[in-house]
Design an enzyme around this catalytic site. Structure first.
Site, mmCIF file in Angstrom:
data_model
loop_
_atom_site.group_PDB
_atom_site.id
_atom_site.type_symbol
_atom_site.label_atom_id
_atom_site.label_comp_id
_atom_site.label_asym_id
_atom_site.label_seq_id
_atom_site.Cartn_x
_atom_site.Cartn_y
_atom_site.Cartn_z
ATOM 1 N N SER A 65 0.516 -1.665 0.120
ATOM 2 C CA SER A 65 -0.415 0.136 0.285
ATOM 3 C C SER A 65 0.765 1.568 -0.161
ATOM 4 O O SER A 65 0.663 2.460 -0.664
ATOM 5 C CB SER A 65 -1.022 0.527 0.822
ATOM 6 O OG SER A 65 -1.670 -1.201 1.605
ATOM 7 N N HIS A 116 -0.931 -2.330 -7.541
ATOM 8 C CA HIS A 116 -1.885 -2.696 -6.291
ATOM 9 C C HIS A 116 -3.158 -2.384 -6.398
ATOM 10 O O HIS A 116 -3.725 -1.339 -7.173
ATOM 11 C CB HIS A 116 -0.979 -1.288 -5.271
ATOM 12 C CG HIS A 116 -2.241 -1.123 -4.062
ATOM 13 N ND1 HIS A 116 -2.356 0.958 -3.825
ATOM 14 C CD2 HIS A 116 -2.175 -1.222 -3.040
ATOM 15 C CE1 HIS A 116 -2.541 0.826 -2.259
ATOM 16 N NE2 HIS A 116 -2.957 0.058 -1.967
ATOM 17 N N GLU A 138 -3.799 0.093 -9.479
ATOM 18 C CA GLU A 138 -2.492 1.564 -9.421
ATOM 19 C C GLU A 138 -1.461 0.813 -9.331
ATOM 20 O O GLU A 138 -0.370 -0.366 -9.087
ATOM 21 C CB GLU A 138 -1.739 2.455 -8.197
ATOM 22 C CG GLU A 138 -3.385 3.416 -7.851
ATOM 23 C CD GLU A 138 -3.014 3.952 -6.298
ATOM 24 O OE1 GLU A 138 -3.360 4.591 -6.090
ATOM 25 O OE2 GLU A 138 -2.274 3.144 -5.495
ATOM 26 N N ASN A 140 -3.581 5.980 -1.651
ATOM 27 C CA ASN A 140 -3.670 6.238 0.346
ATOM 28 C C ASN A 140 -2.796 7.377 0.554
ATOM 29 O O ASN A 140 -3.295 7.830 1.567
ATOM 30 C CB ASN A 140 -2.976 4.309 0.901
ATOM 31 C CG ASN A 140 -3.366 3.358 0.298
ATOM 32 O OD1 ASN A 140 -4.694 3.652 0.570
ATOM 33 N ND2 ASN A 140 -2.668 2.439 0.872
#
Ligand SMILES: NC(=O)c1ccc[n+]([C@@H]2O[C@H](COP(=O)([O-])OP(=O)(O)OC[C@H]3O[C@@H](n4cnc5c(N)ncnc54)[C@H](O)[C@@H]3O)[C@@H](O)[C@H]2O)c1
Length: 285
Positions: free
Chosen positions: A119, A140, A152, A190
């Site tokens: 992450s 991701h 991602e 994130n």
């Protein structure tokens, strides 16, 4: 190269979801957990999810059987040797991930792309554990992987064009939208999401509102599908603290400094849905 055989390392929340997504897309998947029983438990979870798709009419009974037949489980990392792509999805801890990458590099064929589902952690550090840094990138997924549309693709400075293009093609083969992002902590989602989640805990600690009302406010006022505390429980509080720590390490921005309450809840093993207790209580099945 066309990616046919996919290895998944780590059979937690995300490993199971990634296995389901890749198998549904027609890839052969080998799921590896340190304990065979854990991998078998994750496979059973994936099969229950496939059954729900059949009940809803979004998957035919024949396709359900074929999808499940494409998944095998193992506790032996060597069984991933022939994979075209391996996605690492173990605990969000750099030392653990580096170790997994050095082992995968030793075991897998030269053509294998090694990807991480991290992450926030620096993908380049995993790449440099291998003798093939140009073939390492981030893929991701989001939680729950079978439902979330985005992936991602994270490009460390060491990756070559072919690797990121293969990773993007794989994401699209899974029916996902792929965005490209540099290897910077938090990537896109994130980096923007975690200050918000952390500040929700700050509001709660300040006694501004109850957690139920904060969740209701963000659903009703912003149109979010779930509030910040329900989302923290879904992500897992241990993973959330690890993400915040990696963001803080890289950016030194106080918005990323994990609220003490999150750390205390991790110490108490109130990790959210996966332990049945977090900000909310969940009956465990
Ligand atoms: N939870 C989320 O919402 C989410 C979303 C996207 C990406 N991720 C990332 O996915 C990865 C896995 O997260 P998760 O939510 O599935 O966590 P999880 O806690 O559900 O699972 C972690 C897995 O790592 C394994 N593991 C722990 N220590 C290990 C070791 N020393 N060697 C090998 N395996 C080990 C555990 O057995 C478990 O199977 C992390 O990098 C996380 O940041 C999580």
């Amino acid at each position: 190269m066309t990616i046919k055989r996919v290895g998944v390392v780590g059979s937690g929340i995300m490993g199971g979801g990634i296995t389901e997504v890749a198998a549904l897309a027609g890839h052969e998947v080998i799921l590896r957990s340190r304990e065979l029983a854990t991998a078998e438990g994750t496979l059973a979870r994936v099969e229950r999810s496939l059954d729900k798709r059949v009940d809803k009419g979004t998957l035919s009974p024949e396709d359900r059987v074929d999808t499940a037949a494409r998944i095998t489980v193992t506790s032996n990392l060597h069984d991933l040797a022939e994979c075209d792509l391996v996605i690492e999805s173990v605990v969000e801890d750099l030392a653990t991930k580096r170790h997994v990458f050095s082992e995968l590099d030793r075991i897998c064929r030269d053509h294998t792309i090694l990807a991480t589902n991290t992450s926030t952690l620096p993908v380049v550090e995993m790449a440099m554990e291998t003798g093939r840094p140009e073939k390492v990138c981030g893929i991701h997924f989001f939680n729950p992987a079978p439902l979330m549309a985005l992936i991602e693709i994270v490009r460390p400075i060491t990756a070559d064009d072919e690797t990121v293009q293969e990773a993007k093609a794989f994401a699209e083969s899974c029916g996902k939208t792929a965005v490209m992002v540099k290897d910077q902590a938090g990537f896109i989602v994130n980096a923007l999401l975690f200050p918000y989640l952390n500040n929700a805990v700050r509001l709660l600690e300040q006694g501004v509102a109850s957690l139920e009302d904060i969740d209701e406010a963000m659903k009703g006022g912003c149109g979010f599908p779930m509030g910040p505390f329900a989302l923290l429980d879904l992500v897992g509080l241990d993973t959330s603290v690890a993400i915040l720590d990696a963001l803080y390490d890289e950016h030194r921005d106080p918005n990323y400094a994990a609220m003490p309450r999150l750390r205390r809840m991790v110490a108490a093993e109130r990790l959210g849905r996966k332990t049945g207790e977090g900000f909310y209580s969940y009956s465990r099945s």
